[in-house]
Scaffold this active site. Sequence first.
Site, PDB file in Angstrom:
ATOM      1  CG  MET A  30      -1.895  -1.190   1.191  1.00 34.21           C
ATOM      2  SD  MET A  30      -3.436  -0.889   2.058  1.00 34.21           S
ATOM      3  CE  MET A  30      -2.843  -0.560   3.699  1.00 34.21           C
ATOM      4  N   GLY A  31       2.150   1.098  -0.391  1.00 32.44           N
ATOM      5  CA  GLY A  31       3.052   2.235  -0.456  1.00 32.44           C
ATOM      6  C   GLY A  31       3.562   2.621   0.925  1.00 32.44           C
ATOM      7  CG  HIS A  51       6.975  -1.971   2.335  1.00 27.71           C
ATOM      8  ND1 HIS A  51       6.812  -0.885   3.147  1.00 27.71           N
ATOM      9  CD2 HIS A  51       5.758  -2.572   2.270  1.00 27.71           C
ATOM     10  CE1 HIS A  51       5.567  -0.815   3.552  1.00 27.71           C
ATOM     11  NE2 HIS A  51       4.891  -1.827   3.038  1.00 27.71           N
ATOM     12  CG  ASP A  70       0.654  -7.157   8.049  1.00 25.30           C
ATOM     13  OD1 ASP A  70       0.167  -6.541   9.002  1.00 25.30           O
ATOM     14  OD2 ASP A  70       1.363  -6.604   7.187  1.00 25.30           O
ATOM     15  NE  ARG A  99      -2.831   1.761   9.774  1.00 26.35           N
ATOM     16  CZ  ARG A  99      -3.222   0.760   8.982  1.00 26.35           C
ATOM     17  NH1 ARG A  99      -2.573  -0.388   8.989  1.00 26.35           N
ATOM     18  NH2 ARG A  99      -4.251   0.913   8.166  1.00 26.35           N
TER      19      ARG A  99
HETATM   20  O1  PAF Z   1      -0.108  -5.753   3.561  1.00 27.08           O
HETATM   21  C1  PAF Z   1      -0.524  -4.844   2.831  1.00 27.08           C
HETATM   22  O2  PAF Z   1       0.138  -3.825   2.581  1.00 27.08           O
HETATM   23  C2  PAF Z   1      -1.911  -4.952   2.212  1.00 27.08           C
HETATM   24  O3  PAF Z   1      -2.796  -5.579   3.086  1.00 27.08           O
HETATM   25  C3  PAF Z   1      -1.910  -5.636   0.846  1.00 27.08           C
HETATM   26  C4  PAF Z   1      -1.443  -7.076   0.943  1.00 27.08           C
HETATM   27  C5  PAF Z   1      -1.002  -4.869  -0.116  1.00 27.08           C
HETATM   28  C6  PAF Z   1      -3.323  -5.661   0.261  1.00 27.08           C
HETATM   29  O4  PAF Z   1      -3.827  -4.378   0.096  1.00 27.08           O
END
Ligand code: PAF
Length: 280
Positions: free
Chosen positions: A30-31, A37, A150, A187
């Site tokens: 989600m950027g 990431h 997550d 966040r």
């Molecule tokens: O983990 C995330 O950033 C989001 O839940 C995902 C997997 C990109 C789906 O929108």
Amino acid sequence: MRALSTIDEVRDWERGAHASGRTVGFVPTMGALHEGHLALISRAREISDEVIVSIYVNPTQFGPSEDLSSYPRPLEADLAACEDEGVAAVFTPSDAMMYPEGFCTFVEVEGLSERIEGASRPGHFRGVTTVVLKLFHIVRPDVAVFGWKDAQQFLILRRMVEDLALPVRMEGVETVREPDGLALSSRNAYLTDEERAQAPAIHRALQAGLARIVAGARDVAPIREVILKTLGEAPLIRLDRLDIVQRDTLEPLNRIAPEKTLIAIAAHLGRARLIDNVRV
Ligand code: PAF
């Protein structure tokens, strides 16, 4: 690096990669990209020939009182980070592309989606599975990389891939942390200095529980107690959930099942809702 914004552009790019015998690794995001990431991208680069990242803040996974409108969207910085990491293509779809007028098809992994985080955030995982399934259909990756931070999301998506026989391999990457243990999260940007100073208590609490288990404790009650006591040392933290569950079913446990347990915390700290977990 190719910047792709339409489904047709992604399909052309994917066909080109596969036609030349190259495998495609996919990192959906989600950027607001951070080191966590980048670790996913780095893993995707190790295990595939071409990496594509999607950047899309998916509205259907946010509840009505959640932070959809304020979610950080630093697109320029995200594109630069992807370029630096050797990403081959970035897909930035619009809402109209992902959810065109009349859109009414959702996919849900029943049971798992309603437990732990799902109980606090009804509909959240239905939004996640729907958007990820659509992204998988667009990108057609050989492998997709997600973070264990997550954990429930990863377990649900892995279940979806298995249940629907999707031709994609799911790869999980360990959580990346600040030196004081705080799990990296987009966040974390919401935290004030004082909240930031208390935030590592979440990781400390999980480690305290883990230490009890390593020392031989199996009853869940005293493990919960030590976790809650450690969290209590950070008064700004408002616990939302502490779940000690079986990892495949996400059902609550009374006794720790070694190699099969997930301990997950969700807590509010000022404007931020933070999650973290440990797999035992
Ligand atoms: O983990 C995330 O950033 C989001 O839940 C995902 C997997 C990109 C789906 O929108």
